[in-house]
Design a protein around this motif. Structure first.
Motif, PDB file in Angstrom:
ATOM      1  N   ILE A  14       0.847  -1.203   0.000  1.00 18.37           N
ATOM      2  CA  ILE A  14       0.000   0.000   0.000  1.00 18.37           C
ATOM      3  C   ILE A  14       0.880   1.249   0.000  1.00 18.37           C
ATOM      4  O   ILE A  14       0.660   2.183  -0.780  1.00 18.37           O
ATOM      5  N   GLY A  15       1.883   1.270   0.874  1.00 19.45           N
ATOM      6  CA  GLY A  15       2.792   2.413   0.928  1.00 19.45           C
ATOM      7  C   GLY A  15       3.564   2.594  -0.365  1.00 19.45           C
ATOM      8  O   GLY A  15       3.767   3.718  -0.832  1.00 19.45           O
ATOM      9  N   ALA A  18       1.460   4.116  -2.969  1.00 18.54           N
ATOM     10  CA  ALA A  18       1.287   5.527  -2.616  1.00 18.54           C
ATOM     11  C   ALA A  18       2.513   6.344  -3.006  1.00 18.54           C
ATOM     12  O   ALA A  18       2.388   7.489  -3.457  1.00 18.54           O
ATOM     13  N   GLU A  21       2.289   7.234  -6.680  1.00 18.98           N
ATOM     14  CA  GLU A  21       1.317   8.321  -6.869  1.00 18.98           C
ATOM     15  C   GLU A  21       1.888   9.654  -6.378  1.00 18.98           C
ATOM     16  O   GLU A  21       1.732  10.685  -7.030  1.00 18.98           O
ATOM     17  N   VAL A  38       5.210   7.543   3.680  1.00 15.38           N
ATOM     18  CA  VAL A  38       5.223   6.365   2.807  1.00 15.38           C
ATOM     19  C   VAL A  38       6.575   6.157   2.132  1.00 15.38           C
ATOM     20  O   VAL A  38       6.821   5.096   1.563  1.00 15.38           O
ATOM     21  N   MET A  55      -0.275   3.372   6.629  1.00 17.83           N
ATOM     22  CA  MET A  55      -0.052   3.347   5.180  1.00 17.83           C
ATOM     23  C   MET A  55      -1.368   3.560   4.423  1.00 17.83           C
ATOM     24  O   MET A  55      -1.414   4.292   3.441  1.00 17.83           O
ATOM     25  N   LEU A  56      -2.440   2.927   4.883  1.00 15.68           N
ATOM     26  CA  LEU A  56      -3.730   3.079   4.223  1.00 15.68           C
ATOM     27  C   LEU A  56      -4.229   4.516   4.327  1.00 15.68           C
ATOM     28  O   LEU A  56      -4.712   5.090   3.346  1.00 15.68           O
ATOM     29  N   SER A  58      -2.376   7.211   4.658  1.00 14.38           N
ATOM     30  CA  SER A  58      -1.520   8.017   3.781  1.00 14.38           C
ATOM     31  C   SER A  58      -1.859   7.779   2.320  1.00 14.38           C
ATOM     32  O   SER A  58      -1.842   8.716   1.511  1.00 14.38           O
ATOM     33  N   TRP A  59      -2.162   6.520   1.951  1.00 15.81           N
ATOM     34  CA  TRP A  59      -2.564   6.228   0.571  1.00 15.81           C
ATOM     35  C   TRP A  59      -3.797   7.047   0.207  1.00 15.81           C
ATOM     36  O   TRP A  59      -3.851   7.639  -0.873  1.00 15.81           O
ATOM     37  N   HIS A  60      -4.782   7.098   1.107  1.00 11.80           N
ATOM     38  CA  HIS A  60      -5.988   7.900   0.850  1.00 11.80           C
ATOM     39  C   HIS A  60      -5.641   9.379   0.684  1.00 11.80           C
ATOM     40  O   HIS A  60      -6.140  10.050  -0.235  1.00 11.80           O
ATOM     41  N   THR A  63      -3.642   9.765  -2.742  1.00 11.45           N
ATOM     42  CA  THR A  63      -4.454   9.576  -3.949  1.00 11.45           C
ATOM     43  C   THR A  63      -5.485  10.685  -4.099  1.00 11.45           C
ATOM     44  O   THR A  63      -5.812  11.062  -5.226  1.00 11.45           O
ATOM     45  N   TYR A 104      -0.253  -0.902 -10.328  1.00  8.74           N
ATOM     46  CA  TYR A 104      -1.355  -1.348  -9.459  1.00  8.74           C
ATOM     47  C   TYR A 104      -1.739  -2.789  -9.769  1.00  8.74           C
ATOM     48  O   TYR A 104      -1.972  -3.582  -8.850  1.00  8.74           O
TER      49      TYR A 104
END
Length: 148
Positions: A14-15, A18, A21, A38, A55-56, A58-60, A63, A104
């Motif tokens: 996930i990180g 990210a 991105e 990340v 991580m999740l 930060s991904w949000h 993105t 991805y």
């Protein structure tokens, strides 16, 4: 935290996605940084097992920031190149977007395999039938609406 060697942890995946991105759609495209925690998941760094929820989250964050650029991308833009640190990027923006999608796909498959090995029972299944509106249409009929 359980891992399946030599694979990465789900939180690292996930990180790592990210990071891609962040680097392309936030840092290069917009000249800003968010969610830098990340960066421990950047390729080439020492193997790590970061906190999944962190991580999740930060991904949000990343993105959402990336979408600020991507939501305004046009067909014309995709045929241009970013300038970064005084140099033109080798790939055009459209190719960079394709690379992001393929990245991805790769890591989604890896995550699915890890989850199978770990014995998860709520695995993703085929999504089912595709509605008529999502069927393939020749590019020539789609291009006129992309830049409108």
């Amino acid at each position: 935290h359980r891992t399946v060697d030599p694979m990465n942890s789900l939180s690292w995946i996930i990180g790592h996605l990210a990071v891609h991105e962040l680097r392309v759609w936030v840092e290069i495209a917009q000249g800003r940084l968010v969610g830098q925690n990340v960066l421990v998941c950047e390729g080439g760094n020492e193997k790590t097992i970061p906190d999944f929820d962190e991580m999740l989250q930060s991904w949000h964050l990343i993105t959402s920031a990336a979408d600020e650029y991507l939501d305004n991308l046009t067909q014309r833009n995709m045929q241009t190149h970013f300038m970064w640190q005084g140099k033109q990027e080798r790939e055009d923006i459209g190719t960079m977007l394709q690379r992001n999608i393929y990245h991805y796909w790769y890591h989604t498959g890896e995550a699915q395999a890890i989850r199978q090995i770990l014995g998860h029972d709520d695995l993703i299944q085929y999504v089912g039938t595709i509605p008529e509106s999502a069927n393939y249409h020749p590019e020539s009929t789609q291009l006129s609406t992309l830049d409108d």
